[in-house]
Design a protein around this motif. Structure first.
Motif, PDB file in Angstrom:
ATOM      1  N   ARG A 637       0.834  -1.206   0.000  1.00  0.00           N
ATOM      2  CA  ARG A 637       0.000   0.000   0.000  1.00  0.00           C
ATOM      3  C   ARG A 637       0.874   1.264   0.000  1.00  0.00           C
ATOM      4  N   LEU A 638       1.964   1.235   0.755  1.00  0.00           N
ATOM      5  CA  LEU A 638       2.872   2.387   0.807  1.00  0.00           C
ATOM      6  C   LEU A 638       3.456   2.675  -0.574  1.00  0.00           C
ATOM      7  N   ALA A 639       3.911   1.631  -1.254  1.00  0.00           N
ATOM      8  CA  ALA A 639       4.484   1.815  -2.589  1.00  0.00           C
ATOM      9  C   ALA A 639       3.438   2.347  -3.567  1.00  0.00           C
ATOM     10  N   ARG A 640       2.220   1.827  -3.473  1.00  0.00           N
ATOM     11  CA  ARG A 640       1.154   2.267  -4.390  1.00  0.00           C
ATOM     12  C   ARG A 640       0.773   3.729  -4.125  1.00  0.00           C
ATOM     13  N   VAL A 641       0.630   4.086  -2.857  1.00  0.00           N
ATOM     14  CA  VAL A 641       0.261   5.459  -2.512  1.00  0.00           C
ATOM     15  C   VAL A 641       1.380   6.419  -2.915  1.00  0.00           C
ATOM     16  N   ASN A 642       2.623   5.996  -2.752  1.00  0.00           N
ATOM     17  CA  ASN A 642       3.760   6.810  -3.177  1.00  0.00           C
ATOM     18  C   ASN A 642       3.648   7.110  -4.675  1.00  0.00           C
ATOM     19  N   ARG A 643       3.430   6.075  -5.463  1.00  0.00           N
ATOM     20  CA  ARG A 643       3.347   6.246  -6.917  1.00  0.00           C
ATOM     21  C   ARG A 643       2.153   7.117  -7.303  1.00  0.00           C
ATOM     22  N   GLU A 644       0.983   6.851  -6.702  1.00  0.00           N
ATOM     23  CA  GLU A 644      -0.229   7.609  -7.024  1.00  0.00           C
ATOM     24  C   GLU A 644      -0.085   9.071  -6.613  1.00  0.00           C
ATOM     25  N   THR A 645       0.470   9.303  -5.437  1.00  0.00           N
ATOM     26  CA  THR A 645       0.616  10.677  -4.942  1.00  0.00           C
ATOM     27  C   THR A 645       1.550  11.480  -5.832  1.00  0.00           C
ATOM     28  N   SER A 646       2.657  10.861  -6.225  1.00  0.00           N
ATOM     29  CA  SER A 646       3.607  11.551  -7.096  1.00  0.00           C
ATOM     30  C   SER A 646       2.949  11.938  -8.416  1.00  0.00           C
ATOM     31  N   LEU A 647       2.191  11.025  -9.000  1.00  0.00           N
ATOM     32  CA  LEU A 647       1.495  11.327 -10.256  1.00  0.00           C
ATOM     33  C   LEU A 647       0.483  12.448 -10.060  1.00  0.00           C
ATOM     34  N   ARG A 648      -0.217  12.442  -8.943  1.00  0.00           N
ATOM     35  CA  ARG A 648      -1.224  13.479  -8.686  1.00  0.00           C
ATOM     36  C   ARG A 648      -0.577  14.844  -8.487  1.00  0.00           C
ATOM     37  N   TYR A 649       0.510  14.888  -7.732  1.00  0.00           N
ATOM     38  CA  TYR A 649       1.228  16.158  -7.582  1.00  0.00           C
ATOM     39  C   TYR A 649       1.724  16.648  -8.942  1.00  0.00           C
ATOM     40  N   ASP A 650       2.261  15.736  -9.750  1.00  0.00           N
ATOM     41  CA  ASP A 650       2.809  16.109 -11.057  1.00  0.00           C
ATOM     42  C   ASP A 650       1.748  16.707 -11.969  1.00  0.00           C
ATOM     43  N   HIS A 651       0.516  16.206 -11.871  1.00  0.00           N
ATOM     44  CA  HIS A 651      -0.558  16.634 -12.776  1.00  0.00           C
ATOM     45  C   HIS A 651      -1.521  17.628 -12.124  1.00  0.00           C
ATOM     46  N   TYR A 652      -1.090  18.261 -11.031  1.00  0.00           N
ATOM     47  CA  TYR A 652      -1.870  19.298 -10.347  1.00  0.00           C
ATOM     48  C   TYR A 652      -3.193  18.773  -9.774  1.00  0.00           C
ATOM     49  N   SER A 653      -3.275  17.461  -9.576  1.00  0.00           N
ATOM     50  CA  SER A 653      -4.464  16.897  -8.924  1.00  0.00           C
ATOM     51  C   SER A 653      -4.230  16.926  -7.416  1.00  0.00           C
ATOM     52  N   LEU A 654      -4.116  18.121  -6.891  1.00  0.00           N
ATOM     53  CA  LEU A 654      -3.688  18.288  -5.504  1.00  0.00           C
ATOM     54  C   LEU A 654      -4.746  17.804  -4.520  1.00  0.00           C
ATOM     55  N   GLY A 655      -6.013  18.050  -4.840  1.00  0.00           N
ATOM     56  CA  GLY A 655      -7.082  17.576  -3.962  1.00  0.00           C
ATOM     57  C   GLY A 655      -7.100  16.067  -3.864  1.00  0.00           C
ATOM     58  N   GLU A 656      -6.890  15.390  -4.997  1.00  0.00           N
ATOM     59  CA  GLU A 656      -6.866  13.930  -4.995  1.00  0.00           C
ATOM     60  C   GLU A 656      -5.658  13.414  -4.219  1.00  0.00           C
ATOM     61  N   ALA A 657      -4.540  14.118  -4.328  1.00  0.00           N
ATOM     62  CA  ALA A 657      -3.356  13.720  -3.553  1.00  0.00           C
ATOM     63  C   ALA A 657      -3.640  13.804  -2.062  1.00  0.00           C
ATOM     64  N   ALA A 658      -4.289  14.883  -1.643  1.00  0.00           N
ATOM     65  CA  ALA A 658      -4.609  15.056  -0.221  1.00  0.00           C
ATOM     66  C   ALA A 658      -5.563  13.970   0.262  1.00  0.00           C
ATOM     67  N   LYS A 659      -6.592  13.690  -0.529  1.00  0.00           N
ATOM     68  CA  LYS A 659      -7.567  12.657  -0.133  1.00  0.00           C
ATOM     69  C   LYS A 659      -6.907  11.288  -0.033  1.00  0.00           C
TER      70      LYS A 659
END
Length: 914
Positions: A637-659
């Motif tokens: 889960r940590l590895a998956r959240v790391n990957r998803e969060t990085s992609l969200r930050y990169d694409h300005y999906s900041l709200g999704e990163a926070a959630k």
């Protein structure tokens, strides 16, 4: 730093880390430093401003982006500054002088500017200090001001170059004039207000005495500037009158009747009075027909000599007087109540008067054409993409930009009028010289006009938006293109802005950048929405619904406010609604974010106690062969959240990163993994070697989890995470979390099947806990648990997790069976629940008072049935279904389905207890 206080105190923590960041120059990058350049030049707030929730939202979004970019190894410059706000500052100072019975002309320009700089020194840093409190990771050492020396030189250079290219000229055109401030104002400084007014209909007699034409207007006082009446060329009612003349009442002038396509024959009377000197549309009509331009209203808002006996009256006093005279002359036909939009000066707070004035202008079309040509290749690229078209459309059919302002505070126009030695006056026809300084201007004047020539600099200053248009590159050292900052960080990377200034600021920056650098000033433009109140209204002074973000930070903590604002962003460019109870001065959204901060604090305290002084560096990475099932699940889960969060930050999906981070930290880590690991972290007295080895593995996983969660959350909650990370790592304050590398994704840990299986195990545990709560069992009571399913794989998942089930549900025993085996069991009074393909049975006979339990279930059933009746009645009402918004109807239908499910479940549970 290895210990944490029992209670989280955001105010003290935030102040300390803000000081530490500045003390060590954490955000002062070296242009020769390593890493790909990433630059954000922050939109400069007015020096007169004070922090509002819109500033806070914009600042938090910017800071989230730049903090993440630092973590991924980029050489980040985030440059702050303020705008000199010509009109706003001058208005403040002139009000102060008025209280003293003076005007700026009484004290003179030099003394007035000394007063302005003194005011700036005393008051201009207020909003900067407020923004500091939000934890902005900007380079305060590079802070700029639009009137500082370097930027002033850039403004002069830009003006001179545009003039040399023939793009700046001086001429008489219609401008927005603010009588209160005595200056032309830009479109951005004009606010449209809906007002209740009147539409006056009156007659203009035909000069031949054979009738009249009826016109209608909301501004009768402008009739003295009328130079024609226009009708539509296809309007047969008036075709025979085109070319004839009318008598303009009270003036003795005759004006022609012209035909023009601008007139809508179906609107009003079909006849439109044409006032070229006081209306933008009429100005264009006047140019088409060669009409004279008669100024009826002076720059101070009084009537001119063209108004005859009404000369000298205030424009609104004249309105009443003119209407009364028209009525007395029998020329007033009727008066209608009329609600319409009136342009107001944002600063002067009075209606703007369109007036002819000699001003300085920029030819915008050539600049806009350059932006249109490179848009597809150079951008900028808007996020979300729908703003691409808005920007592109604005660059089409654009009017020339009036850049002069009749003020003293600002960038004085670098133009000098050529005057005689004895006469220091100048007129609109006086020759002028544009130069970088007075010495150059005088030298050129002597060459062109003789040795006796003298020069006097134009009194006007430039529109504030002129210097703001240079902001992305003037702040980096332009026009010195060899300046280290300019070479390293221009073009900048991202502009974060609200949608409401795309037209006025974003486009002007791209046009100026195209003219002076040949490159667009930023790669991406991240467009965010507005912060709205609890009733979804835009926050404004007039509504009195604004929220002071500093009051929120004092109550909930800066990081909680930051996290709440970003988490509420449903999608890029969407408005957010911030719930706020004004009477209680409280917010459920902010309280939830504060609770999340407390959760992280307590989780880190638990980790510190469990690690016994060991740091992540000392513990090292766990041996993969020693990992238990729960360890492998949480690391996946940590590895998956790391990957998803990085992609969200990169694409300005900041709200999704926070959630996503919220769900992972609160649910996966705190609610489940910490609970599952407690018995391993505390193996009791005299533990075996195996237990000690397993304890170390659990410590290693826990230390890795806590340190990486804080790192990933840092862009959103910088102060809290800096504090927690230092506590868990025991690093000195010189080694800052803000400058650490983003954790590498451990792809080897990713295990889709394990995550799916663990989710089913968690679901089963949740169902058992829910049944225990329904039964009213005490925490100390143990009860046998039966799981019934036909799925062999689910049975295997539950069997492997029996120890976890017993530990987290206080089960006396766990029995796994098929539906056939369950049918063969002796009949017993049980509470049952179904989740997907799993049935959970909880035998409760002898453990609880069955009559009390039945009574509680009866109440649940009655409540559910009442809800069903109410919702069904509402959905059965055609007026509701046909007229309510679709989303409201859909929510009502969903609530009905949920109530029916709850009722069926209550009936089933009652039946099982019979």
């Amino acid at each position: 730093m290895s210990e944490l206080a029992k209670t989280y105190d955001p105010v003290g923590i935030e102040a300390r880390w803000q000081q530490v960041w500045e003390k060590y120059g954490a955000f002062h990058p070296d242009p020769t430093g390593k890493g790909e350049p990433f630059a954000v030049v922050i939109p400069p707030p007015n020096v007169t401003g004070s922090l509002h929730i819109g500033h806070a939202f914009n600042t938090v979004l910017i800071d989230t982006i730049v903090r993440y970019q630092r973590l991924v190894g980029k050489n980040v410059l985030c440059l702050p500054g303020t705008d000199h706000a010509s009109i706003a500052v001058q208005s403040i100072l002139e009000k102060q002088l008025k209280k003293e019975g003076k005007t700026r002309h009484d004290i003179g320009r030099e003394a007035f500017l000394e007063l302005a700089w003194r005011w700036k020194a005393e008051n201009g840093e207020r909003i900067v200090s407020q923004l500091r409190r939000l934890g902005s990771s900007v380079d305060w050492q590079r802070q700029r001001f639009t009137l500082d020396e370097g930027l002033s030189e850039a403004v002069k250079e830009a003006f001179v170059r545009l003039h040399e290219q023939g793009l700046i000229y001086r001429g008489e055109y219609l401008v927005n004039w603010c009588p209160a401030s005595g200056s032309a104002v830009s479109d951005l400084e004009v606010e449209m207000k809906e007002v209740d007014g009147h539409l006056w209909h009156f007659r203009y007699p035909l000069s031949n005495g054979e009738g009249y034409l009826e016109v209608a207007t909301t501004r009768p006082e402008t009739m003295f500037g009328d130079t024609a009446v226009a009708v539509n060329p296809t309007d047969e009612r008036f075709a025979h009158l085109v070319g004839a003349t009318l008598n303009l009442p009270f003036t003795g002038r005759q004006i022609p009747i012209v035909s023009d396509d601008h007139v809508e024959k179906e609107f009003g009377t079909g006849c439109v009075k044409v006032t070229p000197a006081h209306d933008p549309n009429d100005f264009v009509i006047g140019q088409r027909h060669g009409l004279p331009q008669v100024t009826a209203i002076c720059k101070d808002g009084t009537m001119s000599s063209a108004a005859g006996r009404f000369e000298g009256l205030d424009r609104f006093e004249a309105r009443s007087a003119v209407v009364a005279e028209l009525e007395a002359e029998g020329l007033l036909v009727k008066v209608e109540n009329y609600r319409h939009s009136v342009p107001y000066s944002e600063r002067g707070k009075v209606p703007v008067e369109p007036l002819l004035s000699t001003q300085w202008f920029i030819k915008i079309e050539p600049l806009a054409a350059r932006c249109r040509e490179v848009f597809d290749q150079q951008g900028p690229h808007f996020v979300p993409k729908r703003w691409n078209k808005v920007y592109s459309d604005w660059l089409t059919d654009i009017r020339d930009w009036c850049i002069s302002r009749q003020l003293w505070w600002g960038h004085r126009i670098p133009a000098w009028f050529v005057i005689s030695e004895t006469d220091f006056r100048h007129t609109d026809s006086t020759p002028y010289i544009v130069a970088r300084n007075e010495t150059d201007a005088l030298a050129e004047a002597k060459v062109r006009f003789g040795a006796e020539a003298r020069v006097k600099q134009d009194e006007d200053v430039l529109d504030t938006w002129f210097s703001s248009g240079l902001w992305p590159f003037s702040t980096l050292g332009w026009p010195d293109t060899d300046a280290p900052d300019f070479k390293r960080w221009y073009p900048t990377s991202t502009l974060v802005t609200g949608f409401d200034i795309i037209f006025f600021w974003v486009a002007r920056m791209t046009m100026m950048a195209g003219a002076f650098t040949g490159k667009m000033p930023f790669k991406d433009v991240y467009v965010h929405g507005l912060v709205r109140d609890e009733q979804n209204r835009k926050m404004s002074k007039s509504l009195g619904n604004g929220i002071d973000p500093l009051l929120l930070t004092e109550r909930y903590g800066t990081d909680a406010v930051r996290f709440a604002l970003v988490r509420e962003v449903a999608g890029t460019g969407q408005d957010i609604r911030l719930d706020y109870d004004r009477k209680k001065k409280s917010s459920l959204t902010l309280a939830a974010s504060r609770n999340f901060a407390n959760k992280l604090w307590n989780a880190t305290r638990f980790a510190l106690m469990s690690l016994g002084g060991d740091t992540p560096a000392q513990l090292g990475d766990p041996d993969p062969s020693a990992l238990q099932r729960a360890d492998r699940w949480i690391l996946s889960r940590l590895a998956r959240v790391n990957r998803e969060t990085s992609l969200r930050y990169d694409h300005y999906s900041l709200g999704e990163a926070a959630k996503g981070l919220y769900e992972f930290a609160w649910n996966d880590v705190c609610d489940w993994y910490l609970e599952l690991s407690k018995r391993r972290l505390n193996p009791g007295k005299n533990p075996s070697a195996v237990a000690l080895a397993d304890q170390r593995t659990a410590k290693q996983v826990l230390a890795k989890l806590i340190s990486q969660i804080n790192l990933m959350l840092h862009p959103l909650m910088p102060h809290l995470t800096e504090e927690l990370w230092h506590s868990i790592t025991a690093e000195s304050e010189t080694n800052l979390l803000a400058l650490q590398p983003w954790p590498v994704v451990d792809n080897a840990s990713l295990d889709d099947a394990l995550e799916g299986a663990f989710e089913e195990l968690i679901t089963a545990i949740r169902v058992v806990r829910n049944l225990r709560a329904i039964a009213g069992l005490k925490p100390s009571q143990s009860v046998p648990v039966r799981f019934v399913t036909e799925r062999a794989d689910l049975t295997s998942i539950l069997r492997q997790g029996i120890a976890d089930i017993i530990a987290l549900t206080r089960a006396e025993s766990v029995v796994l069976m098929t539906p056939a085996e369950a049918e063969a069991m002796p009949v017993a009074k049980v509470l049952a629940s179904v989740s997907g393909e799993l049935q959970v049975l909880l035998p409760v006979e002898g453990l609880v008072n069955l009559e009390v339990l039945k009574g509680r279930l009866d109440k649940d059933l009655v409540k559910a049935e009442r809800e069903i009746n109410n919702l069904a009645e509402r959905l059965g009402n055609p007026n509701f279904v046909d007229k309510a918004p679709p989303a409201v109807v859909a929510q009502c239908q969903a609530n009905l389905a949920e109530a029916e499910t709850q009722a069926a479940l209550a009936r089933k549970r009652l039946a099982d207890l019979v």
